[in-house]
Design an enzyme around this catalytic site. Structure first.
Site: not given
Ligand SMILES: NC(=O)c1ccc[n+]([C@@H]2O[C@H](COP(=O)([O-])OP(=O)(O)OC[C@H]3O[C@@H](n4cnc5c(N)ncnc54)[C@H](OP(=O)(O)O)[C@@H]3O)[C@@H](O)[C@H]2O)c1
Length: 286
Positions: A146, A159
């Protein structure tokens, strides 16, 4: 497992129930990969499968139950998959969340949980896959970092710390695995519209008597604004597939509004200037 073809490229994705994980699963499936879309709660698989059906790629996706913090899940799923497919060609370490709140007010357990998911869980999944990739002398591991792994913000310390740790881990692992033909890559998104902004933010609300109350409220407003105005996450999914297809991928792929500018400014400007700008941004408007 329903796929009998042994030679199709196989991708394993963590956290595929929503956000980047779901979109990346669809994007890989559309590109002809066989996708093992893992999620900790299989009850959520219908959202992904419904979209896959609409796009005519359902046959390219299999949902797998895996919580990255549960070693038993990893130990039972990964060897099974390898036995069936021979290898995992691409591992996308995507599962993660952001714990919001000020350090003084966040219980230590919250910190540990953040690292269990975003860091140790990711290492556990990676370790399960590494022996096979090394043996096959091929594979790509894509870690979702990120902008928070390049620049830390107040109220998101756990985070940021977990993503900084991931940056260091990935640099080292890349050097360990390059001689074996295994590429480790960091995708570093800015802000994108996923559910990440609505999970893990409860601490901003939980203490009415908090000495940080004004800042908590201000940060929550910023987070809510980002949740509504951030970029379309599909571009990150497309980038991940593109990276997986590169023969010799770079270590880092920053993506998103202002991400490159912010990292450049961090290198160029005196740190005190940056502090002033960030603190002004989060200070409550009178
Ligand atoms: N969105 C952004 O702006 C952004 C920016 C930079 C980086 N990221 C990174 O991108 C990645 C995905 O995030 P996202 O934005 O797509 O968020 P999201 O929509 O909340 O998706 C996160 C996913 O991770 C899963 N998860 C959480 N804890 C878990 C565990 N213990 N075991 C297996 N799965 C788990 C969640 O499952 P549940 O549905 O069961 O909770 C969900 O499927 C993360 O690593 C995040 O840090 C996101």
């Amino acid at each position: 497992m329903k796929v009998s073809e042994q030679h199709r490229s196989v991708v394993f994705i963590t956290g595929a129930s929503g956000g980047f994980g779901l979109l990346t699963s669809l994007a890989f499936a559309e590109s002809g990969y066989f996708v093992l879309a893992s999620m900790r709660d299989l009850a959520k698989k219908e959202t992904l499968l419904e979209k896959a059906r609409k796009q005519g790629v359902e046959a390219n996706i299999e949902c797998v139950c895996l919580d990255v913090t549960k070693q038993d899940d990893i130990d039972s799923e990964i060897p099974d998959i390898i036995e069936h497919f021979g290898n995992i060609d691409v591992l996308v370490n995507n599962a993660g969340y952001a714990a919001g709140g000020f350090t003084e007010e966040l219980p230590l357990e919250e910190w540990r949980q953040q690292f269990e998911t975003n860091f140790f869980g990711l290492i556990a999944v990676t370790k399960a896959v590494l022996p096979y990739m090394r043996k096959h002398q091929r594979g790509t591991i894509i870690n979702l970092s990120s902008i928070s792994g390049k620049m830390a913000l107040p109220g998101l310390a756990p985070y940021s710390a977990s993503k900084y740790a991931l940056e260091g881990f990935s640099e080292a692992l890349r050097l360990e695995m390059l001689p074996y033909g295994v590429h480790v890559v960091l995708v570093e998104p800015g802000s994108y519209q996923t559910d990440i902004w609505s999970k893990g933010m409860d601490h901003f609300n939980s203490y009415p008597e908090s000495p940080y109350r004004d800042k908590n409220e201000s940060l929550l407003k910023i987070v809510n604004h980002i949740a509504k105005t951030a970029d379309n996450p599909e571009e990150v999914a497309r980038l991940i597939v593109k990276v997986a297809q590169e023969e010799n991928p770079d270590l880092r792929y920053p993506i998103g509004k202002n991400v490159r500018t912010m990292t450049r400014l961090k290198k160029l400007l005196p740190w005190r200037w940056i502090e002033r700008v960030i603190l002004k941004k989060i200070s409550p408007r009178k």
